[in-house]
Write a protein that holds these residues in place. Structure first.
Motif, mmCIF file in Angstrom:
data_model
loop_
_atom_site.group_PDB
_atom_site.id
_atom_site.type_symbol
_atom_site.label_atom_id
_atom_site.label_comp_id
_atom_site.label_asym_id
_atom_site.label_seq_id
_atom_site.Cartn_x
_atom_site.Cartn_y
_atom_site.Cartn_z
ATOM 1 N N GLU A 281 35.744 56.714 -4.818
ATOM 2 C CA GLU A 281 34.869 56.556 -5.977
ATOM 3 C C GLU A 281 33.393 56.572 -5.579
ATOM 4 O OE1 GLU A 281 35.703 56.406 -9.089
ATOM 5 O OE2 GLU A 281 37.880 56.271 -8.925
ATOM 6 N N LYS A 282 33.076 56.009 -4.389
ATOM 7 C CA LYS A 282 31.694 55.913 -3.931
ATOM 8 C C LYS A 282 31.616 56.169 -2.427
ATOM 9 C CE LYS A 282 30.127 52.583 -7.425
ATOM 10 N NZ LYS A 282 29.518 51.246 -7.647
ATOM 11 N N LEU A 283 30.538 56.823 -2.012
ATOM 12 C CA LEU A 283 30.226 57.022 -0.596
ATOM 13 C C LEU A 283 28.723 56.807 -0.405
ATOM 14 C CD1 LEU A 283 32.309 60.186 0.413
ATOM 15 C CD2 LEU A 283 32.703 57.837 1.169
ATOM 16 N N PHE A 284 28.351 56.188 0.724
ATOM 17 C CA PHE A 284 26.941 55.901 1.004
ATOM 18 C C PHE A 284 26.582 56.452 2.379
ATOM 19 C CE2 PHE A 284 28.495 52.746 -1.948
ATOM 20 C CZ PHE A 284 27.490 52.684 -2.901
ATOM 21 N N VAL A 285 25.354 56.963 2.494
ATOM 22 C CA VAL A 285 24.910 57.618 3.728
ATOM 23 C C VAL A 285 23.574 57.030 4.168
ATOM 24 C CG1 VAL A 285 24.342 59.818 4.823
ATOM 25 C CG2 VAL A 285 26.046 59.745 2.996
ATOM 26 N N ARG A 286 23.405 56.876 5.477
ATOM 27 C CA ARG A 286 22.111 56.511 6.052
ATOM 28 C C ARG A 286 21.984 57.176 7.421
ATOM 29 N NH1 ARG A 286 22.569 50.093 7.875
ATOM 30 N NH2 ARG A 286 24.187 50.375 9.487
#
Length: 257
Positions: free
Chosen positions: A199-204
């Motif tokens: 549902e969600k993915l986060f990148v840094r």
């Protein structure tokens, strides 16, 4: 030093104006020596060293000040018309000319030292380290389909970076990191079965490089959320068919009777 006259044939170059032999000998030796030092220094520097474009500009500026420094007696103490527009040199007074020459030499020396420092490895290392530590890495994650296991990320480049560290997580606080790695490109293509149906993915990301044989890392960038695109399910709604009773030829004949 006397007032300047317009007599034709009068030598105006410093060291030759009085016509005295000992002064002219000293002047010739000085001008020959500083010319030799200046020319050989320029030739050697441009012949044996490799420069970046900005270094060429810095070297040219440096040698302009070196030229003024070495040939300051010729430039400021000779009896040319332009010297009348320069403060401390316009009246040809010895005391004022000496003060003016000291000021000129001091300015040239300081500018040469500043130029040498800007072109030095110490300055370049400090600029590189500052850039790596303080340049925030920008991220533009591409949209990802819900069922896909692939993700593309575009990073803002850092000229001093050797490579980039990248992390992908399921939460904004990066407590659940599902993928991390080091990459030497700004366009990074990722693949993982964990990406599917999330549902969600986060990148840094952050950049790092080598300064004086030491690894220097920057701060983590702002966290970017990947836009998940869900495919629309084709729900086909079938309307009930209305069937009309078939009328046979026999019923028609009965009605006719």
């Amino acid at each position: 030093m006397g007032k300047l006259t317009d007599d034709e044939g009068r030598v105006k170059v410093f060291g030759f104006r009085s016509g005295k032999s000992w002064k002219m000998i000293i002047a010739v030796l000085y001008y020959v020596l500083v010319s030799f030092v200046f020319v050989t220094s320029v030739i050697n520097e441009f012949r044996y060293y490799k420069f970046e474009p900005i270094d060429v500009v810095l070297v040219i500026i440096k040698y302009v000040f070196i030229f003024v420094f070495l040939f300051s007696p010729l430039i400021f103490l000779s009896d040319f018309k332009y010297t009348y527009n320069i403060p401390l040199f316009r009246n040809k007074e010895r005391s004022k000319s000496a003060i003016g020459l000291i000021i000129v030499l001091g300015i040239c020396y300081l500018m040469m030292q500043l130029n040498i420092y800007v072109g030095s490895n110490l300055y370049k290392s400090s600029v590189k380290e500052y850039s790596l530590k303080n340049t925030v890495q920008t991220i533009a994650p591409y949209d990802k389909k819900y069922e896909s296991d692939r993700l593309k990320v575009l990073l803002g480049g850092n000229d001093f970076a050797k490579a980039y560290k990248l992390e992908v997580a399921l939460d904004k606080g990066f407590k659940t990191v599902v993928l991390k790695g080091d990459y030497n490109k700004t366009l990074i293509k990722l693949k993982s079965p964990i990406f599917k149906n999330q549902e969600k993915l986060f990148v840094r990301a952050k950049s790092y490089g080598t300064v004086n044989k030491k690894i220097v890392e920057g701060d983590w960038s702002d966290v970017k959320q990947v836009k998940i695109i869900k495919s629309k399910k084709n729900t086909e709604t079938t309307s009930p068919k209305i069937t009309t009773p078939k009328t046979t030829q026999k019923t028609k004949n009965k009605k006719a009777k």
